[in-house]
Design an enzyme around this catalytic site. Sequence first.
Site, short mmCIF file in Angstrom:
data_model
loop_
_atom_site.label_atom_id
_atom_site.label_comp_id
_atom_site.label_asym_id
_atom_site.label_seq_id
_atom_site.Cartn_x
_atom_site.Cartn_y
_atom_site.Cartn_z
N HIS A 124 -7.65 -6.15 0.62
CA HIS A 124 -6.66 -4.61 0.92
C HIS A 124 -5.72 -5.16 2.34
O HIS A 124 -6.61 -5.29 3.68
CB HIS A 124 -7.08 -3.55 1.26
CG HIS A 124 -5.48 -2.71 1.02
ND1 HIS A 124 -4.90 -2.71 -0.43
CD2 HIS A 124 -5.46 -1.70 1.87
CE1 HIS A 124 -3.81 -1.66 0.21
NE2 HIS A 124 -3.95 -1.05 1.43
N SER A 178 0.62 -1.09 -0.23
CA SER A 178 0.34 -0.07 -0.19
C SER A 178 1.15 1.46 0.02
O SER A 178 1.70 1.74 -0.79
CB SER A 178 -0.77 -0.20 1.22
OG SER A 178 -2.50 0.84 1.41
N GLU A 213 -9.47 -6.33 -3.55
CA GLU A 213 -8.60 -5.41 -2.32
C GLU A 213 -9.79 -4.18 -1.54
O GLU A 213 -9.56 -4.37 -0.13
CB GLU A 213 -7.59 -4.22 -3.23
CG GLU A 213 -7.17 -5.17 -3.81
CD GLU A 213 -5.30 -4.82 -3.41
OE1 GLU A 213 -5.93 -3.89 -1.87
OE2 GLU A 213 -5.12 -4.84 -3.46
#
Length: 515
Positions: free
Chosen positions: A424, A202, A320
């Site tokens: 995610h 990320s 995600e």
Amino acid sequence: MKNTIASAGLGLALLTACAPAAHAATGDPSRVVTAQGEVRGTVGPKVRSFQGIPYATAARFAAPRPGPSWKGVRDATEPGNVCAQPAGYPIGKPSTDEDCLNLNVTTPVNGRSKLPVIVWIHGGSMMFGMGDLYGADRLAADGAIVVSLNYRLGVAGFLTHPSLRESGGLALDDQRAAMRWVRRNIAAFGGDPGNVTIMGESGGGFSVCGHLASPASAGLFQRAIVQSAPCGTPGSASRTRARAQAESDEVIGKVGCADAFDVADCLREVPMSTLLKAYGTEREPRPISGTPALPLPVDEALRRGRFNRVPVLYGVNHDEENGMILGLELATGKPMRAEEYEPAIRQAYGDRARAVLRRYPLRGGSAGKQLAKVRTDSNWSVPTLDTARAMSRHTSVRMFEFAEQRTPWFAGYPKPSFPAAAQHMSELPYLFDLDLFTKLTPRQAALAGRLTRTWVRFAATGDPGNGGGRAVWPRLRDDRGQAGWYVHSLTSGPWKRAGFVKDHGYRFWSGASRN
């Protein structure tokens, strides 16, 4: 660009050659002599741990300088200060500390030398987080030296003004200083300073892309792992100076420094708590491009091949956006209603909303899950493949999709309204010991072992192998058309080629059929 990168690498090599050498202390495995002084860590059954080692020091809004030296033995059994950040997410910790440039080293106990080194750059939107959150024991036990670090975040790392001449990208500067520390000291811990992999997820993944695009980072690493960071999207990994300045001007006005005789002095006197409040929690800051350290926007550098051409392991999670939608559910206390789906699509996709609704109709089931599917495909999956394609024209890229469906959920939180699946961050508890998530089941632990061994093999050789399965994991080759767009699907079952293009509507979102 090649000459610039080569010159930067040569200069770094000369500086390193002139620096005092670090060396391992003899006899006691808990003690290591670094170039700054001796440290004492802890020794467990499988790994040694050294925490809170200062790698640099920095005044507010100034570039990092070499870390301090000390006499005697420095205690390295506890994490160091967390860099200044607001309250917000459990991946971070509220702090106003500015003396926070420290790192942690985790090594196997086997006493081997010349081990591959993984430098872990934590995520958190470049606003939150700390390196010690991510327990690296499993990666280290599989044969790597793992270094995690704290770096300046949010307002401390990215506020910029013409009077702050070194500002605008201090997070990358800090990370670069940590990599220089690694080159100078890691041999004393058993690592190979000439075999360093930078790895991030990320916000940390966008940082890795920044170093790929930065001539100032040339020679500091030999491989890169990027997780959940579609860096080829314009503006995703860097900012124009105009945009960064506009965001900063708003903050500078809020703290009362806009009309000061000396803006820089004024900003240095404002309490960090006041700066954090003015900066807020909703931003996702990025370093400024158009500088000597980052001449081009990151997406442009990757597209044009103007980057440090090292082997890259590049990936995205299958679902995600599940985590983002489920996070909103936790905040509001209720799932998304069916009648909210179409307005959400129309607001997000404007003129293209009708086509999106035709391709992703809501026919019963969870509105939130379907919206997450749309946003995953458009914002994550397709841009990640586009980024991998661009990089593969210039260097070795192996792409993966983490697609495990039965993943750990966040510890202590209510059960979600639909499975989080490969949301995610969902790959992180398979790579690190993370108290954020529920304990791994035996099946999940088995997949964790495959992932850590694969990541360590890539760090050692630049080739991840096939995770112990039968399917070959070839490089992604954009010069061979869609047949060469190979994406390896990572699950608890057999690892094999993902049906990535069809599964994520690649032609619909990118117009690939016209390429």
